[in-house]
Design a protein around this motif. Structure first.
Motif, PDB file in Angstrom:
ATOM      1  N   LEU A   1      -4.232  25.334  22.374  1.00 34.02           N
ATOM      2  CA  LEU A   1      -5.550  25.248  21.725  1.00 34.02           C
ATOM      3  C   LEU A   1      -5.846  23.822  21.267  1.00 34.02           C
ATOM      4  O   LEU A   1      -6.970  23.340  21.402  1.00 34.02           O
ATOM      5  N   PHE A   2      -4.810  23.143  20.767  1.00 34.92           N
ATOM      6  CA  PHE A   2      -5.042  21.770  20.312  1.00 34.92           C
ATOM      7  C   PHE A   2      -5.392  20.859  21.492  1.00 34.92           C
ATOM      8  O   PHE A   2      -6.342  20.078  21.423  1.00 34.92           O
TER       9      PHE A   2
ATOM     10  N   GLY B   1       7.878  30.225  15.378  1.00 30.23           N
ATOM     11  CA  GLY B   1       7.844  31.092  16.554  1.00 30.23           C
ATOM     12  C   GLY B   1       7.390  30.294  17.761  1.00 30.23           C
ATOM     13  O   GLY B   1       6.386  29.577  17.701  1.00 30.23           O
ATOM     14  N   LEU B   2       8.139  30.383  18.824  1.00 29.94           N
ATOM     15  CA  LEU B   2       7.856  29.586  20.018  1.00 29.94           C
ATOM     16  C   LEU B   2       6.495  29.947  20.611  1.00 29.94           C
ATOM     17  O   LEU B   2       5.721  29.062  21.005  1.00 29.94           O
ATOM     18  N   GLY B   3       6.196  31.236  20.625  1.00 29.90           N
ATOM     19  CA  GLY B   3       4.917  31.670  21.198  1.00 29.90           C
ATOM     20  C   GLY B   3       3.742  31.071  20.451  1.00 29.90           C
ATOM     21  O   GLY B   3       2.802  30.538  21.048  1.00 29.90           O
ATOM     22  N   LEU B   4       3.829  31.090  19.124  1.00 33.98           N
ATOM     23  CA  LEU B   4       2.753  30.536  18.299  1.00 33.98           C
ATOM     24  C   LEU B   4       2.639  29.025  18.507  1.00 33.98           C
ATOM     25  O   LEU B   4       1.537  28.462  18.519  1.00 33.98           O
ATOM     26  N   MET B   5       3.790  28.369  18.685  1.00 35.03           N
ATOM     27  CA  MET B   5       3.761  26.919  18.922  1.00 35.03           C
ATOM     28  C   MET B   5       3.062  26.608  20.238  1.00 35.03           C
ATOM     29  O   MET B   5       2.291  25.647  20.339  1.00 35.03           O
ATOM     30  N   ILE B   6       3.323  27.450  21.232  1.00 32.41           N
ATOM     31  CA  ILE B   6       2.662  27.219  22.530  1.00 32.41           C
ATOM     32  C   ILE B   6       1.162  27.500  22.417  1.00 32.41           C
ATOM     33  O   ILE B   6       0.325  26.740  22.948  1.00 32.41           O
ATOM     34  N   TRP B   7       0.817  28.543  21.668  1.00 35.46           N
ATOM     35  CA  TRP B   7      -0.610  28.800  21.378  1.00 35.46           C
ATOM     36  C   TRP B   7      -1.245  27.557  20.739  1.00 35.46           C
ATOM     37  O   TRP B   7      -2.327  27.118  21.132  1.00 35.46           O
ATOM     38  N   THR B   8      -0.546  27.025  19.739  1.00 36.72           N
ATOM     39  CA  THR B   8      -1.051  25.842  19.029  1.00 36.72           C
ATOM     40  C   THR B   8      -1.278  24.685  19.996  1.00 36.72           C
ATOM     41  O   THR B   8      -2.338  24.061  20.008  1.00 36.72           O
ATOM     42  N   LEU B   9      -0.240  24.416  20.804  1.00 36.40           N
ATOM     43  CA  LEU B   9      -0.323  23.314  21.765  1.00 36.40           C
ATOM     44  C   LEU B   9      -1.524  23.494  22.684  1.00 36.40           C
ATOM     45  O   LEU B   9      -2.320  22.573  22.875  1.00 36.40           O
TER      46      LEU B   9
END
Lengths: 302, 196
Positions: free
Chosen positions: B43-44, B33-41
């Motif tokens: 936060l990381f 999911g793109l949204g989750l990937m952006i969240w990950t980015l």
């Protein structure tokens, strides 16, 4: 009593209990209602949609926030009270810091590149490690099943790991993938960097052959994107599925209570294996491979 | 046997449902999911930023400080050991010197004692000999004086006796001569014993 006799008695009790339970409870048939994969399903808790992208806050986001907060909290807390004579927690952090500094970063990169990329590699290691580790703490995150404490509806405790969702390792992998190409281009320039993909010893080869080899190398670079992300994701997902099934999921799914007696002790074994080895190992492998990729992109010879 | 059939069947069901429909399938497991990937980015990157700004430099600083402290204390220990080695060597040397000196003093003392004893012995002997000699001299002198006395008294007695015998007196000179002659024939050595 000899060790052999003890083992035999133990095994006898283990299988005997399972057979007894099979005789008593029998099989209640397949359980169609139980969907084990839904343990990993992300229910949007707070729905947020921006520009067609789903930014909904769900279990995975909570785990990411937890991992981030724990990583920052632990490291900053320890760094602010570094003692000359360390206690156990400080020693553990120092050992892992040393691991990221000298093993992951130092042994794969030249000193200049290592200094530049150490924060990234160390942050990767700690972030993934905390993500993996909190994945083995039962947290009240299962909103599919709720239970009541004095009238308060609390989500059921569940195991979940952000890294067991493909999006998270994939996002990190994309950062790594872009980073090591950018670093390679910065170190060598665009054309020399792409030329360095070709393995040495092909100087005499005709251009068609070179193009063919280059295509293979390019594919291998894209394959890295998949292998790096899927390795972490699949390991964590498989670990959690194993825990789920061994911890009773299989017995519930098949409606055979006796199976639970057989699998339940294995759940402990897998839990220890996951917490003690896999969680750290996968974080280590992810950051080490990143260091190797950066090292390969920047080193003089391929 | 029925149970094993059920297990196999169950696994088959799992395998079939994995790529199944939206609600009950497992396709969401492998669809990013793109949204989750952006969240990950986000936060990381935030985590990395905080760690690299706050945590890592302080940890590195503390580790460097400790490494320095350890190196310094090792160096200090080596210096001190070196110093104590030197001191020990010096003390050993001094000790051996002192021992030599002591031996020397002892030898000298022994020699002095021996010399003193020898001197004392010699002095004693000399003194004794002196005393003996003095005694001998005294004895001889006394003997001689006694002999003189005896001789004189004999002479006088002789004169008296002669006067009585001869009823005349000789001149003193004659008398003396006569007596002397007579006395010279008498052996006085028997009187003085063996000391003549």
């Amino acid at each position: 009593m000899t060790t052999r006799a003890k083992v035999l008695i133990g095994l006898g009790a283990y299988f005997g209990l399972a057979i007894l339970m099979l005789l008593v409870f029998g099989s209640s048939g397949k359980n169609e209602a139980f969907q084990p994969q839904n343990e990993f399903k992300l229910e949007p808790w707070v729905s947020i949609h921006l520009g067609g992208i789903d930014f909904s806050i769900n279990k995975a986001v909570l785990y990411l926030v937890l991992a981030s907060a724990l990583t920052i909290g632990t490291m900053v807390w320890i760094s602010r009270r570094m003692q000359q004579k360390p206690n156990r927690v400080q020693t553990a952090i120092e050992v892992s810091y040393d691991l990221t500094k000298n093993n992951i970063t130092g042994s794969h990169l030249d000193p200049k590149t290592a200094a530049r990329w150490f924060p990234f590699l160390a942050a990767l290691f700690f972030f993934i490690w905390f993500s993996n580790m909190i994945g083995f703490l039962p947290l009240p995150t299962n909103t599919e099943h709720e239970f009541s404490i004095f009238g308060l509806q609390v989500p059921a405790f569940a195991l979940y790991a952000a890294t067991a969702n493909l999006s998270i390792p994939l996002a990190l992998t994309l950062v790594v993938w872009v980073s090591y190409h950018v670093e390679g281009i910065r170190a060598k320039g665009l054309v020399p960097y792409l030329a360095s993909w070709l393995p040495p010893g092909l100087e005499e080869m005709n251009p068609i052959g070179k193009t063919f080899i280059f295509a293979i190398e390019a594919i291998s670079h894209f394959a890295r994107m998949i292998s790096l992300s899927v390795r972490l994701f699949a390991n964590m997902l498989a670990g959690h599925l194993l825990l789920l099934f061994m911890g009773g999921g299989l017995a519930v799914l098949l409606g055979i209570a006796a199976l639970g007696a057989l699998t339940f002790p294995l759940a402990f074994f897998f839990f220890v294996l996951e917490v003690g080895l896999i969680a750290t190992l996968q974080a280590f492998i992810f950051s080490t491979l990143t260091a190797i990729y950066i090292g390969g992109a920047t080193s003089a010879s391929h | 046997m029925e149970a094993f059939g059920d297990i196999a069947g169950g696994l088959l069901v799992l395998a079939q449902t994995a790529p199944g429909s939206e609600e009950s399938g497992g396709s969401f497991l492998v669809s990013p999911g793109l949204g989750l990937m952006i969240w990950t980015l986000a936060l990381f990157l935030f985590t990395m930023w905080v760690l690299s700004k706050v945590a890592f430099p302080k940890i590195q600083e503390a580790l460097d400080k400790r490494a320095n402290a350890i190196r310094e204390s090792i160096e200090a220990a080596e210096r001190q050991r070196h110093q104590s080695d030197e001191l020990l060597e010096e003390y050993r040397q001094r000790l051996s010197e002192a021992r030599e000196q002591a031996d020397d003093i002892m030898a000298r003392a022994r020699r002095a004692a021996e010399t003193a004893a020898a001197e004392a012995t010699a002095a004693g002997k000399e003194k004794r000999e002196e005393l003996v000699a003095a005694a001998k001299r005294d004895i001889e002198a006394e003997t001689r004086r006694s002999l003189e006395q005896i001789r004189k008294e004999v002479a006088d007695l002789t004169v008296l006796a002669t006067e009585k015998v001869t009823r005349r007196s000789l001149t003193a000179e004659d008398q003396r001569r006569l007596v002397e002659d007579a006395l010279s024939e008498v052996d006085f050595t028997t009187l003085s014993g063996s000391s003549s």
